[in-house]
Design a protein around this motif. Structure first.
Motif, PDB file in Angstrom:
ATOM      1  N   SER A 197      -2.848   9.901  29.644  1.00  0.00           N
ATOM      2  CA  SER A 197      -3.884   9.496  30.456  1.00  0.00           C
ATOM      3  C   SER A 197      -3.632   8.404  31.453  1.00  0.00           C
ATOM      4  CB  SER A 197      -4.966   8.995  29.321  1.00  0.00           C
ATOM      5  OG  SER A 197      -6.208   8.314  29.909  1.00  0.00           O
ATOM      6  N   ARG A 198      -2.770   7.613  31.084  1.00  0.00           N
ATOM      7  CA  ARG A 198      -2.420   6.630  32.317  1.00  0.00           C
ATOM      8  C   ARG A 198      -1.825   7.312  33.312  1.00  0.00           C
ATOM      9  NH1 ARG A 198      -1.229   4.016  27.474  1.00  0.00           N
ATOM     10  NH2 ARG A 198       0.838   4.584  27.322  1.00  0.00           N
ATOM     11  N   GLU A 199      -0.825   8.111  33.140  1.00  0.00           N
ATOM     12  CA  GLU A 199      -0.139   8.736  34.095  1.00  0.00           C
ATOM     13  C   GLU A 199      -1.167   9.537  35.123  1.00  0.00           C
ATOM     14  OE1 GLU A 199       2.925   8.588  35.394  1.00  0.00           O
ATOM     15  OE2 GLU A 199       3.390   7.066  33.565  1.00  0.00           O
ATOM     16  N   MET A 200      -2.164  10.229  34.549  1.00  0.00           N
ATOM     17  CA  MET A 200      -3.102  10.771  35.250  1.00  0.00           C
ATOM     18  C   MET A 200      -4.020   9.921  36.095  1.00  0.00           C
ATOM     19  SD  MET A 200      -2.665  13.998  34.693  1.00  0.00           S
ATOM     20  CE  MET A 200      -4.261  14.744  35.263  1.00  0.00           C
ATOM     21  N   HIS A 201      -4.479   8.740  35.525  1.00  0.00           N
ATOM     22  CA  HIS A 201      -5.097   7.756  36.347  1.00  0.00           C
ATOM     23  C   HIS A 201      -4.354   7.270  37.537  1.00  0.00           C
ATOM     24  CE1 HIS A 201      -8.630   7.718  33.911  1.00  0.00           C
ATOM     25  NE2 HIS A 201      -8.106   7.581  32.835  1.00  0.00           N
ATOM     26  N   ALA A 202      -3.094   7.029  37.250  1.00  0.00           N
ATOM     27  CA  ALA A 202      -2.269   6.533  38.183  1.00  0.00           C
ATOM     28  C   ALA A 202      -2.019   7.546  39.436  1.00  0.00           C
ATOM     29  CB  ALA A 202      -0.907   6.109  37.853  1.00  0.00           C
TER      30      ALA A 202
ATOM     31  N   ASN B  38       1.936  18.126  19.658  1.00  0.00           N
ATOM     32  CA  ASN B  38       1.069  16.944  19.658  1.00  0.00           C
ATOM     33  C   ASN B  38       1.804  15.784  19.417  1.00  0.00           C
ATOM     34  OD1 ASN B  38      -1.529  15.849  19.803  1.00  0.00           O
ATOM     35  ND2 ASN B  38      -1.547  15.972  17.682  1.00  0.00           N
ATOM     36  N   ASP B  39       3.029  15.578  18.925  1.00  0.00           N
ATOM     37  CA  ASP B  39       3.543  14.334  18.745  1.00  0.00           C
ATOM     38  C   ASP B  39       4.473  14.241  20.086  1.00  0.00           C
ATOM     39  OD1 ASP B  39       3.053  14.412  16.203  1.00  0.00           O
ATOM     40  OD2 ASP B  39       4.710  15.159  15.096  1.00  0.00           O
ATOM     41  N   MET B  40       4.818  15.204  20.837  1.00  0.00           N
ATOM     42  CA  MET B  40       5.494  15.011  22.130  1.00  0.00           C
ATOM     43  C   MET B  40       4.693  14.787  23.091  1.00  0.00           C
ATOM     44  SD  MET B  40       8.134  18.327  21.628  1.00  0.00           S
ATOM     45  CE  MET B  40       8.233  18.494  23.388  1.00  0.00           C
ATOM     46  N   MET B  41       3.453  15.039  23.228  1.00  0.00           N
ATOM     47  CA  MET B  41       2.373  14.933  24.309  1.00  0.00           C
ATOM     48  C   MET B  41       2.031  13.384  24.636  1.00  0.00           C
ATOM     49  SD  MET B  41      -0.247  17.990  24.994  1.00  0.00           S
ATOM     50  CE  MET B  41      -1.502  17.109  24.020  1.00  0.00           C
ATOM     51  N   LYS B  42       1.907  12.699  23.705  1.00  0.00           N
ATOM     52  CA  LYS B  42       1.568  11.208  23.771  1.00  0.00           C
ATOM     53  C   LYS B  42       0.344  11.121  24.729  1.00  0.00           C
ATOM     54  CE  LYS B  42       6.425   9.815  22.884  1.00  0.00           C
ATOM     55  NZ  LYS B  42       7.430   9.458  23.649  1.00  0.00           N
ATOM     56  N   ILE B  43      -0.925  11.330  24.064  1.00  0.00           N
ATOM     57  CA  ILE B  43      -2.241  11.262  25.037  1.00  0.00           C
ATOM     58  C   ILE B  43      -2.367  10.015  25.510  1.00  0.00           C
ATOM     59  CG2 ILE B  43      -4.615  11.713  24.761  1.00  0.00           C
ATOM     60  CD1 ILE B  43      -3.315  14.100  23.844  1.00  0.00           C
ATOM     61  N   GLY B  44      -2.190   9.067  25.091  1.00  0.00           N
ATOM     62  CA  GLY B  44      -2.353   7.730  25.882  1.00  0.00           C
ATOM     63  C   GLY B  44      -1.576   7.672  26.927  1.00  0.00           C
ATOM     64  N   GLU B  45      -0.235   7.809  26.975  1.00  0.00           N
ATOM     65  CA  GLU B  45       0.426   7.859  28.252  1.00  0.00           C
ATOM     66  C   GLU B  45       0.105   8.808  29.139  1.00  0.00           C
ATOM     67  OE1 GLU B  45       5.277   8.614  29.111  1.00  0.00           O
ATOM     68  OE2 GLU B  45       4.746   7.710  27.205  1.00  0.00           O
TER      69      GLU B  45
END
Length: 160
Positions: free
Chosen positions: A59-64, A50-57
């Motif tokens: 999410s931004r990558e998926m939108h891009a 969970n610490d390694m995943m960084k959900i916000g980042e």
């Protein structure tokens, strides 16, 4: 003495049953402690992931990525339309004529003397001649619709 021996025997059976019960309880407690250890290790691993995943980042990558895929789809669609516009129907007609020539060459002489009175024929020439003017009108209107569609696609692409 026989009565005492029987009582002693029954007492030993009871002691044996109690010892088996204790043994089973110890085995169950050992299994529970092993399961608790595994659960703790699993929780640690999940926390690290969970610490390694960084959900916000992410999410931004998926939108891009979604935007890039949409752009690629529009570009592909525009290229296909451009290629179709360049090819036109002449190539299809020419290909159909070539196929017909090859079929005629391959079947030349095979059906000579065959009774063709029961074989259905193509539609009468009058019916095909009546369809041609409507097709010509539709072809004349197509570029206008295609041009408007291409402009709309370009606007969408530039908006991205």
């Amino acid at each position: 003495e026989i009565v005492r021996a029987r009582k002693a025997k029954e007492g030993m059976y009871k002691s044996r049953a109690v010892m088996n019960n204790m043994s089973m309880q110890l085995a169950a407690n050992l299994a529970l402690s092993k399961a608790a250890g595994c659960m703790q290790k699993s929780a640690e691993v999940l926390g690290a992931m969970n610490d390694m995943m960084k959900i916000g980042e992410m999410s931004r990558e998926m939108h891009a990525m979604a935007r890039e895929m949409e752009k690629a789809g529009m570009i592909e669609e525009m290229m296909n339309e451009g290629i179709e516009a360049m090819d036109g129907d002449d190539i299809e007609d020419e290909a159909n004529m070539q196929v017909e020539k090859v079929v005629e060459e391959l079947t030349a002489g095979m059906f000579e003397g065959a009774d063709v009175s029961n074989v259905p024929t193509a539609a009468p020439a009058a019916a095909t001649a009546a369809e041609e003017p409507t097709q010509a009108r539709g072809a004349a209107e197509e570029p206008v619709a295609d041009e408007a569609e291409v402009n709309a696609l370009r606007d969408r692409l530039q908006a991205l």
